[in-house]
Scaffold this motif. Sequence first.
Motif, mmCIF file in Angstrom:
data_model
loop_
_atom_site.group_PDB
_atom_site.id
_atom_site.type_symbol
_atom_site.label_atom_id
_atom_site.label_comp_id
_atom_site.label_asym_id
_atom_site.label_seq_id
_atom_site.Cartn_x
_atom_site.Cartn_y
_atom_site.Cartn_z
ATOM 1 N N GLU A 1 0.822 -1.209 0.000
ATOM 2 C CA GLU A 1 0.000 0.000 0.000
ATOM 3 C C GLU A 1 0.858 1.262 0.000
ATOM 4 N N VAL A 2 1.885 1.287 0.841
ATOM 5 C CA VAL A 2 2.765 2.458 0.902
ATOM 6 C C VAL A 2 3.586 2.593 -0.382
ATOM 7 N N LEU A 3 4.098 1.480 -0.885
ATOM 8 C CA LEU A 3 4.878 1.519 -2.123
ATOM 9 C C LEU A 3 4.034 2.001 -3.296
ATOM 10 N N GLU A 4 2.770 1.599 -3.340
ATOM 11 C CA GLU A 4 1.882 2.064 -4.408
ATOM 12 C C GLU A 4 1.612 3.554 -4.283
ATOM 13 N N ALA A 5 1.433 4.048 -3.053
ATOM 14 C CA ALA A 5 1.228 5.487 -2.848
ATOM 15 C C ALA A 5 2.438 6.278 -3.328
ATOM 16 N N ILE A 6 3.633 5.728 -3.120
ATOM 17 C CA ILE A 6 4.851 6.387 -3.602
ATOM 18 C C ILE A 6 4.890 6.369 -5.131
ATOM 19 N N ARG A 7 4.587 5.222 -5.732
ATOM 20 C CA ARG A 7 4.693 5.072 -7.182
ATOM 21 C C ARG A 7 3.788 6.024 -7.950
ATOM 22 N N ILE A 8 2.595 6.291 -7.433
ATOM 23 C CA ILE A 8 1.641 7.106 -8.176
ATOM 24 C C ILE A 8 1.837 8.596 -7.954
ATOM 25 N N GLY A 9 2.810 8.989 -7.152
ATOM 26 C CA GLY A 9 3.087 10.405 -6.945
ATOM 27 C C GLY A 9 3.711 11.049 -8.167
ATOM 28 N N PRO A 10 3.723 12.376 -8.229
ATOM 29 C CA PRO A 10 4.269 13.091 -9.392
ATOM 30 C C PRO A 10 5.699 12.701 -9.741
ATOM 31 N N THR A 11 6.559 12.515 -8.734
ATOM 32 C CA THR A 11 7.940 12.106 -9.016
ATOM 33 C C THR A 11 8.155 10.628 -8.757
ATOM 34 N N GLY A 12 7.233 9.986 -8.045
ATOM 35 C CA GLY A 12 7.379 8.564 -7.738
ATOM 36 C C GLY A 12 8.426 8.280 -6.687
ATOM 37 N N ARG A 13 8.716 9.255 -5.819
ATOM 38 C CA ARG A 13 9.723 9.033 -4.779
ATOM 39 C C ARG A 13 9.486 9.989 -3.617
ATOM 40 N N ILE A 14 9.898 9.553 -2.442
ATOM 41 C CA ILE A 14 9.805 10.374 -1.239
ATOM 42 C C ILE A 14 11.155 10.367 -0.537
ATOM 43 N N ALA A 15 11.354 11.323 0.360
ATOM 44 C CA ALA A 15 12.528 11.325 1.233
ATOM 45 C C ALA A 15 12.031 11.163 2.662
ATOM 46 N N VAL A 16 12.704 10.311 3.436
ATOM 47 C CA VAL A 16 12.243 10.018 4.789
ATOM 48 C C VAL A 16 13.424 9.882 5.729
ATOM 49 N N THR A 17 13.211 10.293 6.978
ATOM 50 C CA THR A 17 14.170 10.046 8.043
ATOM 51 C C THR A 17 13.396 9.617 9.279
ATOM 52 N N TYR A 18 14.048 8.840 10.161
ATOM 53 C CA TYR A 18 13.394 8.293 11.346
ATOM 54 C C TYR A 18 14.145 8.789 12.572
ATOM 55 N N MET A 19 13.449 9.579 13.404
ATOM 56 C CA MET A 19 14.057 10.180 14.591
ATOM 57 C C MET A 19 13.292 9.754 15.838
ATOM 58 N N GLU A 20 14.010 9.277 16.839
ATOM 59 C CA GLU A 20 13.393 8.971 18.124
ATOM 60 C C GLU A 20 13.635 10.126 19.079
ATOM 61 N N TRP A 21 12.691 10.344 19.999
ATOM 62 C CA TRP A 21 12.812 11.496 20.891
ATOM 63 C C TRP A 21 12.272 11.170 22.283
ATOM 64 N N GLY A 22 12.878 11.869 23.249
ATOM 65 C CA GLY A 22 12.436 11.764 24.630
ATOM 66 C C GLY A 22 12.348 13.154 25.234
#
Length: 253
Positions: free
Chosen positions: A58-79
Motif C-alpha cells: 500500500e505504501v509503495l503504491e502510494a509512492i509510485r503514483i506520486g508526481p515524481t514517484g519518490r519520497i525522502a524520509v528520516t526516522y528520529m526517536e525522541w524523549g
Amino acid sequence: MLAPYALPAAAAPLSLNYDPDSEVDVELVLAVDISQSMDRDEQEIQRAGYVSALTSEEVLEAIRIGPTGRIAVTYMEWGGAEEQFVVAEWAMINDAVTARAFAAKLAEAPIRHKQRTSIASALKQAVNLIQINRFNGMRKVIDISGDGPNNQGGRVTDARDQALTSGVVINGLPLMMKAEKNTWQAMMNLDHYYEDCVIGGPGAFAIPVRSTEAFADAIRMKLVLEIAGISPNANALVQKAAARKKVTCSLYD
C-alpha cells in the motif's frame, strides 16, 4: 539597437544549484516517542509497525503514483528536551529495494528509553532536519507519535506555531494503548490533546491508536495518506474540536 538581454544576477545561482535528482513528492520526518512511559513491548511493536508499513504494498503504491514517484524520509526517536536521536538518516525511497534498505536500519537499531516527553523539542529538531537535508519536496511533513503530553522543553503550542511558519504540516499518532488500564491516560484524552495542541498545517490530522493490534494498520494508513497528500474523513476518525471543550495545552508544559 537593443542591448543583449542578460539574466538578473540572482538568477544564475538558482539555475546552477538546481538538482532534479533532489526532487521528491514529500520530505517526511517520522518522529517517534521513546519516553519511559513506552514499555519495551510497546516500543518493539512500534518499531515493527514502521518497518512493516514502510515496506507494505500500500505504501509503495502510494509512492509510485506520486508526481515524481519518490519520497525522502528520516526516522528520529525522541524523549526529553535534549534527547533526539536519528536512527535512520535521510534516504530516498522509490521502490521496494530502497524501502527495505531503509526499514532494515530501523529493524537493526537498538531499543532505547528516555525519561521525559518533550514534544516541543522534537518538533524543533524535526524542522531542523527538514531544513538541512538535500531534498526538495513538494510537501514537508512531520509525523509525530507519542503516548503522553509535552512536559519539558517549553510550550508545545509555541513550538508547533513556529514549525508551521516554516511551511511544514504536522500530523499526529497519539498512542492510547494503555487507556483501558491507565486511568490517567484515559482521563486526559490524548487524542484531543494532539488535535488541539500538536498537529497543524493544511490538511493536518491525527489518528489515535487504541490497541497494540491496531498499531501496524494505523501507521500504514497514516503513511499512505501523508504520501498521497490527502486527509482522512475527520468524522470517521476523530471528534470535531467544535463539538467538545478545548484542551488547555499549557496544563502539562
